[in-house]
Structures are given as structure tokens and as C-alpha cells.
Design an enzyme around this catalytic site. Structure first.
Site, PDB file in Angstrom:
ATOM      1  N   HIS A 173     -11.224   4.563   4.974  1.00 24.05           N
ATOM      2  CA  HIS A 173     -11.854   3.839   3.879  1.00 24.05           C
ATOM      3  C   HIS A 173     -10.961   2.675   3.474  1.00 24.05           C
ATOM      4  CE1 HIS A 173     -13.950   2.914   0.209  1.00 24.05           C
ATOM      5  NE2 HIS A 173     -12.882   3.195  -0.528  1.00 24.05           N
ATOM      6  N   ARG A 187     -24.032   0.917   0.627  1.00 25.88           N
ATOM      7  CA  ARG A 187     -24.128  -0.547   0.528  1.00 25.88           C
ATOM      8  C   ARG A 187     -24.677  -1.131   1.831  1.00 25.88           C
ATOM      9  NH1 ARG A 187     -18.114  -0.984  -2.180  1.00 25.88           N
ATOM     10  NH2 ARG A 187     -18.767  -0.780  -4.382  1.00 25.88           N
ATOM     11  N   ARG A 236       0.825  -1.203   0.000  1.00 30.65           N
ATOM     12  CA  ARG A 236       0.000   0.000   0.000  1.00 30.65           C
ATOM     13  C   ARG A 236       0.862   1.256   0.000  1.00 30.65           C
ATOM     14  NH1 ARG A 236      -2.670   3.192   3.932  1.00 30.65           N
ATOM     15  NH2 ARG A 236      -4.736   3.908   3.294  1.00 30.65           N
ATOM     16  N   ASP A 255     -19.725   2.937   0.758  1.00 30.23           N
ATOM     17  CA  ASP A 255     -19.794   1.791   1.670  1.00 30.23           C
ATOM     18  C   ASP A 255     -21.018   1.889   2.577  1.00 30.23           C
ATOM     19  OD1 ASP A 255     -16.955   0.580   1.182  1.00 30.23           O
ATOM     20  OD2 ASP A 255     -16.614   2.703   1.559  1.00 30.23           O
TER      21      ASP A 255
END
Length: 342
Positions: free
Chosen positions: A214, A190, A127, A187
Site C-alpha cells: 500500500h 477508487r 519513511r 485504493d
């Protein structure tokens, strides 16, 4: 029977006359609306990375939602930007908004600048390496946008959105409240859809958020979730529901979509367009977006009211001990990543 015929003819004629008058009135009202819309100065929204799927979906959503703005599609790949802008402009003839290809200099003078450009994480790529690559991209974009309009608002969509929002603010020179990220808005949507399927209540009437960083360090604020003014978890249909399964379903959703079609863009496109609309129209709606939370000393996904000045206010969210522990983990991860780009 014959004596009723004149009455039937009269009724038919009257009905036709009323329909004709209704049509004339409708046309007049439409013309008045169009005239009024023409007097409203159009604001400008620029989508950086608009040649890609996410950027194009965002630009299209702005037009489809009827946002009265000039939408500029901007991309380093000029031909892609032109193609997307021409295609989207075909959808604008019935809408108050317009769409065309734009330059980075024009984008810098926009009211809202949406950034969807960025490098994708490669399989097995750390990352930290992805952040390094995207740092260079975001810095290059900010340099290309200069001079940036002092009242402009930047909406970061590219990932990792928490860190890139922080980088965008530092490299743009704009106040923190004018630079936000899409964060966990999608999110949370969802999550609401899943909860709607369980409870039978509209997603818009369920107040529940995904919070924190996130991605891997986001968490569900179950203890603060509400439905009809009552705690969500007290709803009869939430008894015996496995909350971890819901969380995992939300976390996996993007991967399922990517595995099936390569990338996600419609959901985030409508989310980005909705946030831009809130910024333009000063709606003061509350969204779980990446914003700088003074109490935490960093950018993160947290409920905030959004208006024409950017973040109007950020809210305290009541968390239980387990959720607070997850929050602290998210804060530490974000601060650690951001500290490398001070």
C-alpha cells in the site's frame, strides 16, 4: 352520478382499512425484528484511536451500516474518546448497534480490534523514521490490550499498513490469519469508481484490484481485471484509454483530498467498517487486504476471503511479466522494512 356515491365511499373505507392493517402488520414485523435482534448476543468492536477523524468515522460507519455490535471508542486522549462516543451514540437510537467510550483492557477482550492510531509522516520525514515511531505506538497499544482475547481479530488501518500489520501480529501473539490490514481496499474502490465512469458499469460489477505494498509500490492488476466475465481491457470503452493516467489518478487522490481538507477519513472509515462486518458476520467475501501470503513469505495487499476466523483463504492472481516485476519489488520492500522488527 348519485348511484356511484356509495361505491366510492365503500372503496374509500376499504382503502383506509387496508392501510390501517398494513400499518399494524408493519409495526408487528418491526417489533418482531427488534425482539429477534435483542436475542442475538452483541459482539464487540473496539476502535483504537477512536478520538481521531479516521477512528470516529469508522465507529460511525459501523453504527450507520446497522452492524449489531457494541462499538467501543478507545483513545489515549480520554476526553476526545468520550466526545466522539457520545456524538456517535446519538445516531444509534434507530440502529441495532450501540456506541460508548471504552478502555484498553475492554478492547483487548473484543471480537474485532480496529487500530487507527499512529503518528503522521511529517514533511520530509524518511519513511523508516515514521515506521520507528509507529512501532513504539503499536507496541504500546498491544501491551495495553493484554490479555488479548484468543479469538480476537485485529484490523490495522494505520500507515504504513503492511509493516504495521506485521508488527501488530508479532507483538499481539495472535495467529497470522487473525491479524489483517485495510491495505489497498480503498485504493481498489477508487479504481473501480474511475473504471465505472469510463465503462458505465456499476463499480460492484467490476473486479479489479490495486495490489502489492500500500503506497508507492502498489500496482494495478490489469491483466487479471474482469467485467461481466470478460477481461476488462477487452471492453469497447477501454480502447485507447491511458492506463498510466488512471493509475496516477488513483495514486494522487489522497493527496488531493489532504491538500483540500487536511486528511482523509470517510472512505477509509467505511472500508474499515465493512471489513469488520465481514469478520463478525462470517461473510467470506473477497477483499484486497493486507494478509500474510505464504507464497511470498510476508504480509502484503492481496485478495483474500474474510470470515469469522480472519483470513479463510488467499488467492493466486494471474499477472503478466511487467506486473510480476512490480510484485517482486513490493515484496522486497515489505520484507526489508519488516526484518528490522523481528
Amino acid at each position: 352520478m348519485l348511484h356511484t356515491l356509495p361505491k366510492l365511499i365503500y372503496t374509500s373505507q376499504l382503502s383506509s382499512l387496508l392501510r390501517a392493517r398494513a400499518l399494524i402488520l408493519t409495526n408487528k414485523l418491526y417489533n418482531v425484528k427488534q425482539s429477534l435482534m435483542a436475542t442475538i448476543p452483541k459482539q464487540r468492536v473496539s476502535v483504537i484511536g477512536g478520538g481521531g477523524n479516521v477512528g470516529a468515522s469508522t465507529a460511525f460507519a459501523l453504527i450507520a451500516k446497522g452492524v449489531p455490535a457494541e462499538v467501543l471508542v478507545v483513545d489515549v486522549v480520554d476526553k476526545a474518546a468520550e466526545g466522539q462516543a457520545l456524538d456517535i451514540s446519538d445516531a444509534s437510537f434507530m440502529m441495532p448497534g450501540t456506541c460508548r467510550k471504552g478502555s484498553f483492557k475492554e478492547a483487548g477482550q473484543s471480537d474485532v480490534i480496529i487500530i487507527t492510531a499512529g503518528a503522521r509522516q511529517q514533511p520530509g520525514e524518511p519513511r523508516s523514521n515514521l515506521i520507528d515511531r509507529n512501532y513504539k505506538i503499536i507496541k504500546s497499544i498491544m501491551d495495553s490490550l493484554q490479555p488479548i482475547k484468543s479469538s480476537a481479530k485485529i484490523l490495522m488501518v494505520s500507515n504504513p499498513v503492511d509493516v504495521l500489520t506485521d508488527i501488530a501480529q508479532k507483538t499481539s501473539g495472535l495467529p497470522r490469519k487473525q491479524v489483517i490490514g485495510s491495505g489497498t481496499y480503498l485504493d481498489s474502490g477508487r479504481l473501480r469508481n474511475v473504471l465505472s465512469e469510463i465503462t458505465g458499469v456499476s463499480p460492484t460489477s467490476i473486479h479489479a484490484y490495486m495490489l502489492g505494498e500500500h503506497g508507492d509500490n502498489q500496482f494495478t492488476g490489469w491483466s487479471s481485471a474482469r467485467i461481466g466475465g470478460r477481461p476488462l481491457l477487452e471492453h469497447p470503452k477501454m480502447k485507447n484509454v491511458n492506463l498510466n493516467e488512471i493509475y496516477e489518478k488513483i495514486q494522487r487522490k489522497a493527496y488531493v483530498i489532504i491538500d483540500a481538507k487536511g486528511s482523509t477519513y470517510y472512505g477509509i472509515g467505511i472500508c474499515a467498517a465493512t471489513l469488520a462486518e465481514a469478520l463478525l458476520n462470517n461473510t467470506s467475501q473477497v477483499f484486497p487486504v493486507v494478509n500474510y501470503v505464504e507464497n511470498f513469505g510476508c504480509y502484503m495487499s492481496w485478495p483474500a476471503a474474510i470470515g469469522c476466523d480472519g483470513v479463510e483463504q488467499s488467492f493466486d492472481v494471474k499477472l503478466n511479466k511487467e506486473e510480476d516485476k512490480k510484485l517482486q519489488t513490493a515484496i522486497a520492500a515489505i520484507k526489508d522494512a519488516c526484518s528490522k522488527y523481528d
